[in-house]
Design a protein around this motif. Structure first.
Motif, mmCIF file in Angstrom:
data_model
loop_
_atom_site.group_PDB
_atom_site.id
_atom_site.type_symbol
_atom_site.label_atom_id
_atom_site.label_comp_id
_atom_site.label_asym_id
_atom_site.label_seq_id
_atom_site.Cartn_x
_atom_site.Cartn_y
_atom_site.Cartn_z
ATOM 1 N N UNK A 15 0.828 -1.212 0.000
ATOM 2 C CA UNK A 15 0.000 0.000 0.000
ATOM 3 C C UNK A 15 0.855 1.252 0.000
ATOM 4 N N UNK A 16 0.421 2.210 -0.810
ATOM 5 C CA UNK A 16 1.055 3.526 -0.864
ATOM 6 C C UNK A 16 -0.014 4.561 -0.541
ATOM 7 N N UNK A 17 0.170 5.296 0.527
ATOM 8 C CA UNK A 17 -0.750 6.370 0.884
ATOM 9 C C UNK A 17 -0.136 7.705 0.493
ATOM 10 N N UNK A 18 -0.991 8.593 -0.023
ATOM 11 C CA UNK A 18 -0.525 9.896 -0.515
ATOM 12 C C UNK A 18 -1.114 11.000 0.352
ATOM 13 N N UNK A 19 -0.253 11.765 0.996
ATOM 14 C CA UNK A 19 -0.707 12.882 1.829
ATOM 15 C C UNK A 19 -1.438 13.918 0.981
#
Length: 298
Positions: free
Chosen positions: A267-271
């Motif tokens: 998973x990659x979360x983007x601020x």
């Protein structure tokens, strides 16, 4: 755009970008939007990263077939209520039917396997495709998607309302205003699409004769497919889940659940990312997509 007809008599419009010999990424668009809504910066960035990019219009969008069945506003509200009450919903078609359309695009282009990337509803279609057609999916990229679980996938009321609102006219200016208002409700805080990009999508939608009922039927397809938690556990494709921390339509919890359910996913979360594809966000996640896909070359 080119078109073909599936064995289910659905006409699908598609276009291809990049080198014919490059690894393929199939892009699946979200609710109500034509493939022309993919930002040019995203497509160009993927091509620069060495991919052949295939885009297509889902049924009930763009230049693809429109299903001849009327769905009213109150039918949609009733379907949403039934979903929240964990009751079954009937639709004109399902996400499974839309996944079959995506496979038909690969068949038309004689593509045996592809990396499959979907956004929002398109992410859900991509998930179904990976579950039902594992031999066709080299890897999966699920962006701002959900599992169909209303406990994690229910966003802010203002954001949900923006999806079922109707344009106030049928001209390009009215469609621009509609898109601008919608993306303000669901998009990344403090950011907006350039006016020429909004106008281009609006013009495309007006030329295609956009009707809100198309989105209603697609929304019913999502709700009719229900909670797909069990199916996600069966996905074997290497998966990258991307989600914004500021998504008001499908909260971060929805993406986190997808990542937990799909075995061995990353998973990659983007601020600061909402439910949209701003250039500044694209620059953050395209390198991750490229590394992911090149790692799993077919």
């Amino acid at each position: 755009m080119q078109t073909f007809t599936t064995i289910d008599n659905i006409q699908i419009a598609y276009e291809v970008h990049g080198d014919d010999s490059a690894p393929v990424i199939l892009l699946i668009m979200g609710l109500g939007m034509p493939s022309k809504a993919w930002p040019k910066h995203l497509i160009e960035s993927l091509v620069q990263q060495g991919f052949r990019v295939v885009c297509f219009d889902n049924r009930d969008s763009g230049k693809s077939s429109k299903i001849d069945k009327n769905v009213g506003f109150f039918s949609v509200l009733n379907a949403i209520a039934r979903t929240l009450l964990r009751k079954p919903v009937s639709g004109c078609y399902s996400l499974e039917d839309m996944a079959a359309d995506a496979v038909a695009v690969l068949d038309e282009l004689n593509i045996r396997r592809a990396h499959v990337m979907g956004v929002s509803m398109g992410a859900m279609i991509a998930q179904v495709m990976a579950s039902l057609y594992p031999q066709r999916v080299a890897s999966l990229i699920s962006i701002m998607g959900a599992s169909g679980n209303p406990r994690t996938g229910l966003g802010k009321i203002r954001a949900v309302k923006s999806l079922i609102a109707k344009p106030k006219g049928e001209d390009v200016l009215s469609m621009q205003n509609y898109l601008r208002k919608m993306f303000k409700a669901i998009g990344s805080p403090g950011l907006s699409y350039p006016e020429d990009q909004i106008k281009g999508v609006a013009r495309s939608m007006v030329e295609d004769g956009y009707e809100q009922v198309w989105s209603y039927r697609q929304l019913l397809a999502i709700l009719a497919s229900g909670n797909r938690n069990k199916n996600l556990r069966r996905v074997i494709a290497p998966t990258l889940v991307i989600h914004g921390r500021s998504d008001p339509l499908l909260p971060l919890a929805a993406g986190e659940e997808v990542a937990r359910l799909i075995p061995n996913s990353r998973m990659l979360t983007i601020d600061h990312m909402g439910h949209d594809l701003q250039d500044v966000m694209i620059d953050q996640f395209v390198p991750a997509i490229a590394r992911h896909c090149h790692r799993y070359k077919d």
